[in-house]
Enzyme design. Structure first.
Site, PDB file in Angstrom:
ATOM      1  N   CYS A 108     -47.399   4.279 -21.271  1.00 13.64           N
ATOM      2  CA  CYS A 108     -47.528   3.739 -19.905  1.00 13.64           C
ATOM      3  C   CYS A 108     -47.689   2.221 -19.898  1.00 13.64           C
ATOM      4  CB  CYS A 108     -48.685   4.397 -19.168  1.00 13.64           C
ATOM      5  SG  CYS A 108     -48.377   6.137 -18.816  1.00 13.64           S
ATOM      6  N   GLU A 154     -48.492  10.372  -8.566  1.00 15.05           N
ATOM      7  CA  GLU A 154     -47.650   9.675  -9.530  1.00 15.05           C
ATOM      8  C   GLU A 154     -46.641  10.652 -10.137  1.00 15.05           C
ATOM      9  OE1 GLU A 154     -49.042   6.232 -12.127  1.00 15.05           O
ATOM     10  OE2 GLU A 154     -49.053   7.942 -13.495  1.00 15.05           O
ATOM     11  N   HIS A 175     -38.127   0.826  -4.499  1.00 17.87           N
ATOM     12  CA  HIS A 175     -37.254   0.157  -5.461  1.00 17.87           C
ATOM     13  C   HIS A 175     -37.767  -1.231  -5.829  1.00 17.87           C
ATOM     14  CE1 HIS A 175     -34.707   3.542  -4.545  1.00 17.87           C
ATOM     15  NE2 HIS A 175     -34.060   3.270  -5.661  1.00 17.87           N
ATOM     16  N   HIS A 234     -41.503   5.728 -11.419  1.00 14.32           N
ATOM     17  CA  HIS A 234     -41.973   6.977 -10.828  1.00 14.32           C
ATOM     18  C   HIS A 234     -41.362   7.136  -9.449  1.00 14.32           C
ATOM     19  CE1 HIS A 234     -45.206   7.751 -13.727  1.00 14.32           C
ATOM     20  NE2 HIS A 234     -45.501   6.462 -13.656  1.00 14.32           N
ATOM     21  N   HIS A 268     -41.650   1.495 -16.913  1.00 16.40           N
ATOM     22  CA  HIS A 268     -41.110   2.808 -16.578  1.00 16.40           C
ATOM     23  C   HIS A 268     -41.173   2.969 -15.061  1.00 16.40           C
ATOM     24  CE1 HIS A 268     -45.466   3.445 -16.866  1.00 16.40           C
ATOM     25  NE2 HIS A 268     -45.315   4.499 -16.073  1.00 16.40           N
ATOM     26  N   HIS A 308     -43.042   0.078 -12.952  1.00 16.43           N
ATOM     27  CA  HIS A 308     -44.288  -0.612 -13.271  1.00 16.43           C
ATOM     28  C   HIS A 308     -44.617  -0.400 -14.743  1.00 16.43           C
ATOM     29  CE1 HIS A 308     -47.656   2.557 -13.509  1.00 16.43           C
ATOM     30  NE2 HIS A 308     -46.532   3.228 -13.497  1.00 16.43           N
TER      31      HIS A 308
END
Length: 126
Positions: free
Chosen positions: A25, A116, A76, A31, A29, A16
């Site tokens: 951010c 997160e 994913h 998580h 990237h 995201h």
């Protein structure tokens, strides 16, 4: 009055970016998200998979977001394409909560916690 509290945890990996964010951010990237669901009820219910009223709700319904993104979950996936709102941890928790509430009986008190990172998380209730 009796009370049952169901707990389950799951993980999903997703990419995201936070639209409009002034910093790293704001770039794409990923998580490894951890989610805890807590469902509380004063009565037992049937489910899509069990006709008799013997569960708060089905674990399958609480874990929908752990499914592969091509099968209706988040795993994913690219969250910016899967959610209508900006993809902050707060909005992810809110989205998971709202989608889950559509899958379980109305009288269940639901809490969604989304990590997160190992040290940063948010809890959402409604």
């Amino acid at each position: 009055m009796p009370t049952w509290t169901l707990h389950t945890e799951f993980k999903f990996d997703a990419a995201h970016y936070i639209d409009g964010y002034d910093g790293k951010c704001g770039r794409m990237h990923g998580h490894s998200y951890k989610v805890k669901m807590t469902a509380k009820s004063n009565k037992l219910n049937p489910s899509q998979y069990l006709e008799t009223p013997d569960m708060v709700c089905d674990f399958k319904e609480l874990k929908w977001a752990a499914k592969d993104s091509e099968k209706g979950g988040f795993d994913h996936g690219f969250l910016n394409e899967l959610m209508p709102d900006n993809t902050t941890a707060e909005r992810i928790a809110e989205f998971i909560h709202k989608e889950t509430k559509n899958r379980i009986p109305d009288d269940i008190e639901l809490t969604v916690t989304v990590w997160e990172t190992e040290t940063s998380w948010v809890e959402y209730t409604d």
